[in-house]
Design a protein around this motif. Structure first.
Motif, PDB file in Angstrom:
ATOM      1  N   UNK A  27     -25.220  12.182  24.673  1.00  0.00           N
ATOM      2  CA  UNK A  27     -24.406  12.764  23.599  1.00  0.00           C
ATOM      3  C   UNK A  27     -23.422  13.786  24.151  1.00  0.00           C
ATOM      4  N   UNK A  28     -23.861  14.561  25.124  1.00  0.00           N
ATOM      5  CA  UNK A  28     -22.976  15.550  25.749  1.00  0.00           C
ATOM      6  C   UNK A  28     -21.879  14.831  26.533  1.00  0.00           C
ATOM      7  N   UNK A  29     -22.254  13.808  27.287  1.00  0.00           N
ATOM      8  CA  UNK A  29     -21.269  13.046  28.067  1.00  0.00           C
ATOM      9  C   UNK A  29     -20.220  12.429  27.142  1.00  0.00           C
ATOM     10  N   UNK A  30     -20.635  11.962  25.980  1.00  0.00           N
ATOM     11  CA  UNK A  30     -19.707  11.357  25.020  1.00  0.00           C
ATOM     12  C   UNK A  30     -18.645  12.357  24.563  1.00  0.00           C
ATOM     13  N   UNK A  31     -18.942  13.634  24.665  1.00  0.00           N
ATOM     14  CA  UNK A  31     -17.987  14.670  24.273  1.00  0.00           C
ATOM     15  C   UNK A  31     -16.792  14.717  25.219  1.00  0.00           C
ATOM     16  N   UNK A  32     -16.890  14.096  26.400  1.00  0.00           N
ATOM     17  CA  UNK A  32     -15.759  14.040  27.334  1.00  0.00           C
ATOM     18  C   UNK A  32     -14.561  13.334  26.707  1.00  0.00           C
ATOM     19  N   UNK A  33     -14.842  12.412  25.784  1.00  0.00           N
ATOM     20  CA  UNK A  33     -13.793  11.616  25.145  1.00  0.00           C
ATOM     21  C   UNK A  33     -13.239  12.286  23.885  1.00  0.00           C
ATOM     22  N   UNK A  35     -11.188  14.718  21.356  1.00  0.00           N
ATOM     23  CA  UNK A  35      -9.829  15.257  21.314  1.00  0.00           C
ATOM     24  C   UNK A  35      -9.855  16.782  21.218  1.00  0.00           C
ATOM     25  N   UNK A  36     -11.032  17.317  21.045  1.00  0.00           N
ATOM     26  CA  UNK A  36     -11.216  18.753  20.924  1.00  0.00           C
ATOM     27  C   UNK A  36     -11.390  19.356  22.330  1.00  0.00           C
ATOM     28  N   UNK A  37     -10.480  20.220  22.720  1.00  0.00           N
ATOM     29  CA  UNK A  37     -10.531  20.826  24.058  1.00  0.00           C
ATOM     30  C   UNK A  37     -11.813  21.614  24.294  1.00  0.00           C
ATOM     31  N   UNK A  38     -12.348  22.246  23.262  1.00  0.00           N
ATOM     32  CA  UNK A  38     -13.568  23.035  23.452  1.00  0.00           C
ATOM     33  C   UNK A  38     -14.763  22.138  23.770  1.00  0.00           C
ATOM     34  N   UNK A  39     -14.784  20.901  23.245  1.00  0.00           N
ATOM     35  CA  UNK A  39     -15.849  19.955  23.589  1.00  0.00           C
ATOM     36  C   UNK A  39     -15.781  19.580  25.065  1.00  0.00           C
ATOM     37  N   UNK A  40     -14.588  19.307  25.531  1.00  0.00           N
ATOM     38  CA  UNK A  40     -14.397  18.922  26.932  1.00  0.00           C
ATOM     39  C   UNK A  40     -14.756  20.089  27.857  1.00  0.00           C
ATOM     40  N   UNK A  41     -14.356  21.283  27.484  1.00  0.00           N
ATOM     41  CA  UNK A  41     -14.702  22.470  28.271  1.00  0.00           C
ATOM     42  C   UNK A  41     -16.205  22.681  28.306  1.00  0.00           C
ATOM     43  N   UNK A  42     -16.871  22.429  27.187  1.00  0.00           N
ATOM     44  CA  UNK A  42     -18.325  22.560  27.122  1.00  0.00           C
ATOM     45  C   UNK A  42     -19.004  21.599  28.104  1.00  0.00           C
ATOM     46  N   UNK A  43     -18.571  20.333  28.104  1.00  0.00           N
ATOM     47  CA  UNK A  43     -19.141  19.347  29.029  1.00  0.00           C
ATOM     48  C   UNK A  43     -18.954  19.823  30.468  1.00  0.00           C
ATOM     49  N   UNK A  44     -17.774  20.325  30.783  1.00  0.00           N
ATOM     50  CA  UNK A  44     -17.509  20.812  32.142  1.00  0.00           C
ATOM     51  C   UNK A  44     -18.392  22.005  32.496  1.00  0.00           C
ATOM     52  N   UNK A  45     -18.611  22.911  31.535  1.00  0.00           N
ATOM     53  CA  UNK A  45     -19.480  24.075  31.798  1.00  0.00           C
ATOM     54  C   UNK A  45     -20.922  23.644  32.025  1.00  0.00           C
ATOM     55  N   UNK A  72     -22.816  12.674  33.797  1.00  0.00           N
ATOM     56  CA  UNK A  72     -22.472  14.081  33.571  1.00  0.00           C
ATOM     57  C   UNK A  72     -21.968  14.738  34.851  1.00  0.00           C
ATOM     58  N   UNK A  73     -22.629  14.430  35.963  1.00  0.00           N
ATOM     59  CA  UNK A  73     -22.298  15.066  37.240  1.00  0.00           C
ATOM     60  C   UNK A  73     -21.928  13.980  38.239  1.00  0.00           C
ATOM     61  N   UNK A  74     -20.671  13.963  38.620  1.00  0.00           N
ATOM     62  CA  UNK A  74     -20.228  12.938  39.574  1.00  0.00           C
ATOM     63  C   UNK A  74     -20.831  13.224  40.948  1.00  0.00           C
ATOM     64  N   UNK A  75     -21.138  12.158  41.652  1.00  0.00           N
ATOM     65  CA  UNK A  75     -21.653  12.301  43.004  1.00  0.00           C
ATOM     66  C   UNK A  75     -23.156  12.372  43.112  1.00  0.00           C
ATOM     67  N   UNK A  76     -23.866  12.405  41.984  1.00  0.00           N
ATOM     68  CA  UNK A  76     -25.326  12.421  42.042  1.00  0.00           C
ATOM     69  C   UNK A  76     -25.791  11.007  42.363  1.00  0.00           C
TER      70      UNK A  76
END
Length: 120
Positions: A27-33, A35-45, A72-76
């Motif tokens: 569900x968190x990963x889905x937030x990457x898509x 349109x809300x910038x705060x969702x994308x920032x949250x996933x990155x945090x 969620x984490x690239x390279x794992x």
């Protein structure tokens, strides 16, 4: 996210918790898509927080339990021959995951209802 532990279920408690955690991360990963910038920032945090909290071996062990961590984490990378994760190691890994998820967003609330805990 919900699950119920019951005697005689075909899944073990470990599988139920794994499924719940994987669904939460998905569900968190889905937030990457979003349109809300705060969702994308949250996933990155969350991704950065978890990457900082766990070393590569620990992330790999967590990936064996929560497969969506890889999105969620690239390279794992999942270990070819995973080591056995003990109960307390798993508790630690999941506590770091939950800390990363909850520590990075003020408005997320968790409601935990424990029912039939004796079967867990």
């Amino acid at each position: 996210l919900t699950a119920k532990f019951q005697r005689g279920m075909e899944y073990t408690s470990r599988e139920i918790v794994s499924t719940l955690m994987d669904e939460m991360v998905s569900n968190i990963v889905a937030m990457k898509e979003s349109e809300n910038d705060s969702d994308i920032e949250y996933v990155n945090r969350v991704s950065q927080s978890l990457s900082n909290a766990l070393d590569d071996d620990s992330l790999s062990a967590l990936l064996g339990f929560v497969p969506s961590i890889q999105s969620l984490i690239s390279g794992v990378v999942k270990e070819d021959s995973p080591r056995c994760t003990t109960h307390w190691q798993l508790v630690f890994l999941l506590s770091r995951l939950l800390h990363s998820v909850l520590n990075n967003q003020e408005h997320i609330k968790i409601f935990l209802a424990l029912d039939d805990l004796q079967w867990a």
